[in-house]
Design a protein around this motif. Sequence first.
Motif, short mmCIF file in Angstrom:
data_model
loop_
_atom_site.label_atom_id
_atom_site.label_comp_id
_atom_site.label_asym_id
_atom_site.label_seq_id
_atom_site.Cartn_x
_atom_site.Cartn_y
_atom_site.Cartn_z
N GLY A 29 0.91 -1.37 -0.01
CA GLY A 29 -0.16 0.07 0.12
C GLY A 29 0.79 1.31 0.00
N VAL A 30 2.16 1.30 0.18
CA VAL A 30 2.99 2.23 0.19
C VAL A 30 3.99 2.38 -0.96
CG1 VAL A 30 4.60 3.51 1.60
CG2 VAL A 30 2.73 2.65 2.77
N ASP A 31 4.88 1.02 -1.03
CA ASP A 31 5.81 0.89 -1.84
C ASP A 31 5.26 0.37 -3.14
OD1 ASP A 31 8.24 1.42 -0.55
OD2 ASP A 31 7.70 0.13 0.96
N ARG A 32 6.15 0.44 -4.40
CA ARG A 32 5.35 0.05 -5.46
C ARG A 32 6.22 -0.87 -6.20
NH1 ARG A 32 1.64 4.17 -7.17
NH2 ARG A 32 1.03 2.77 -8.73
N HIS A 102 3.66 -14.54 -0.09
CA HIS A 102 2.68 -13.63 0.50
C HIS A 102 3.20 -12.36 -0.11
CE1 HIS A 102 0.35 -11.62 3.26
NE2 HIS A 102 1.67 -11.03 3.84
N PHE A 103 4.43 -12.09 -0.29
CA PHE A 103 5.02 -10.78 -0.71
C PHE A 103 4.78 -10.56 -2.09
CE2 PHE A 103 8.29 -8.20 -2.73
CZ PHE A 103 8.37 -7.10 -1.94
N ASP A 104 4.97 -11.30 -2.97
CA ASP A 104 4.76 -11.12 -4.53
C ASP A 104 3.29 -10.95 -4.92
OD1 ASP A 104 7.69 -11.48 -5.83
OD2 ASP A 104 7.34 -13.01 -4.00
N HIS A 105 2.39 -11.79 -4.36
CA HIS A 105 1.13 -12.11 -4.46
C HIS A 105 0.39 -10.99 -3.88
CE1 HIS A 105 -3.01 -13.19 -2.82
NE2 HIS A 105 -3.10 -13.42 -4.34
N GLY A 106 0.95 -10.48 -2.58
CA GLY A 106 0.42 -9.37 -1.76
C GLY A 106 0.47 -8.03 -2.67
N PHE A 107 1.78 -7.73 -3.48
CA PHE A 107 1.75 -6.59 -4.07
C PHE A 107 1.07 -6.59 -5.37
CE2 PHE A 107 5.52 -5.12 -1.53
CZ PHE A 107 5.51 -3.80 -1.76
N LEU A 108 0.96 -7.71 -6.09
CA LEU A 108 0.09 -7.69 -7.26
C LEU A 108 -1.32 -7.53 -6.87
CD1 LEU A 108 2.14 -10.64 -9.30
CD2 LEU A 108 1.91 -8.23 -9.94
N GLY A 110 -2.63 -6.08 -4.46
CA GLY A 110 -2.86 -4.54 -4.13
C GLY A 110 -2.84 -3.67 -5.21
N GLU A 111 -2.06 -3.89 -6.14
CA GLU A 111 -1.79 -3.07 -7.45
C GLU A 111 -3.08 -3.22 -8.34
OE1 GLU A 111 0.12 -0.89 -8.33
OE2 GLU A 111 2.02 -0.98 -7.73
N PHE A 112 -3.40 -4.64 -8.47
CA PHE A 112 -4.68 -4.74 -9.27
C PHE A 112 -5.95 -4.22 -8.63
CE2 PHE A 112 -2.43 -8.32 -11.48
CZ PHE A 112 -2.60 -7.88 -12.61
N LYS A 113 -6.00 -4.25 -7.36
CA LYS A 113 -7.35 -3.79 -6.67
C LYS A 113 -7.29 -2.13 -6.76
CE LYS A 113 -9.43 -3.86 -2.19
NZ LYS A 113 -9.50 -4.60 -0.64
N ARG A 114 -6.10 -1.47 -6.86
CA ARG A 114 -5.84 -0.32 -6.83
C ARG A 114 -6.59 0.52 -7.96
NH1 ARG A 114 -2.19 3.36 -8.75
NH2 ARG A 114 -0.97 1.47 -9.38
N ILE A 115 -6.60 -0.49 -9.21
CA ILE A 115 -7.10 -0.09 -10.36
C ILE A 115 -8.35 -0.86 -10.79
CG2 ILE A 115 -5.02 0.93 -11.48
CD1 ILE A 115 -4.78 -1.63 -12.95
N GLY A 116 -8.96 -1.13 -9.56
CA GLY A 116 -10.27 -1.89 -9.94
C GLY A 116 -10.31 -3.50 -10.59
N MET A 117 -9.22 -3.80 -10.53
CA MET A 117 -9.33 -5.41 -11.02
C MET A 117 -9.10 -6.26 -10.06
SD MET A 117 -6.88 -4.45 -14.41
CE MET A 117 -7.25 -5.95 -15.45
N ARG A 118 -9.48 -7.61 -10.07
CA ARG A 118 -9.60 -8.58 -9.12
C ARG A 118 -8.42 -9.66 -9.55
NH1 ARG A 118 -13.11 -13.10 -8.82
NH2 ARG A 118 -13.51 -13.63 -6.81
#
Length: 382
Positions: A29-32, A102-108, A110-118
């Motif tokens: 949620g902070v890093d990209r 958990h790290f890689d899946h969590g980042f992806l 979060g990024e997909f959720k941020r742009i409205g994708m599941r």
Amino acid sequence: MHADLPAQLALPPAPLVFVDLETTGGTFGVDRITEIGIVEAGPQGVSQWTSLVNPQKPIPAFVQQLTGIDDAMVRNAPTFEELAADLLDRMNGRLFVAHNAHFDHGFLKGEFKRIGMRFVPDVLCTVQLSRAVYPAETRHGLDALVERHALVPSARHRALADADLLWQFWQHLHRAHAPELVRAHVERVMRRFQLAAHIDEETIERIPAGCGVYVFYGDDDAPLYVGRSVRLRQRVRSHLTGPRRSAKDLRLAALVRRVEWRATGGEIGALLAEAQLTAAVRPALNRAPKSRPGDARGAPWLHAGAIAIEERDAATGERAFHVIDRWQYLGTVAALSDALALPASANPASFDLATYRILAERLARGLAFTPLTLDAPAHAAF
């Protein structure tokens, strides 16, 4: 780049994507993301894909030193949003394999959720897989796997190179162990995020951890099954995933379209609510209760009116009061003062055998309760 798939690999039913990310740091949620690397393996062969990603924020100096990716390299790279549609298509329907997944899946996610994708792939963590296959080893980081299994890194802390190491580790497992053993370990550590129809891990995570009841529904919203558990979330998940599912669970998973649930504040509440729900919705896969010796239809109610039985959920600590009158379960409330919102008394002509079975012996053994009056609940000492 494409290559033929090595023979005799015990692939799961879905193709695999071995994924690694580089990021600006480790905080969701902070890093990209700054780089994505994917090795795809399936019946059509093996292919690789990678891209730098513009994180739209500066890369810290220590991260630049670790990965070799600096601000200048990502300045003209596509943003995640620009890559998202192609990336989702590339990974959709495939088993997501990553180291410390958990790290890689969590980042992806979060990024997909941020742009409205599941994004809900099934996930396999190679750290957990290594621990399962090699329990005597103490180190399971990527550097340890490289050293222990003679993997060949083309670089370190670059996304595609690290994803390729996971693919090499997968191949090593199949050279060193029988396919049936590898399959068993994979099934044991895999996390299924797409569980049944439209029930995914996000749905499961909303279910309370403690005591409660649940209802599975099928096509046309027909009730299929009512159940209870002292670990509600865990029990619902176990129906839909895991290597130890019964034939009944496999059938249920194929039929389920949605699930409803209710926390009950304790095990007695779960028993009462399960019986009430089963009688109300008549689910297709629940067995009808059988008569037992000692069942006493119309047994006398030995109290002046309704009573409230207090429970605390061992998992959550939540307090609840189950209101009973004339062997009928009227409902569960969070406080004694809320009991007056329930019907003042039960139908004298009715007798609920299920409630009697659940409570008669417990009350005879001294289960504590609080008597209630029509005017106000009497706070009896337990």
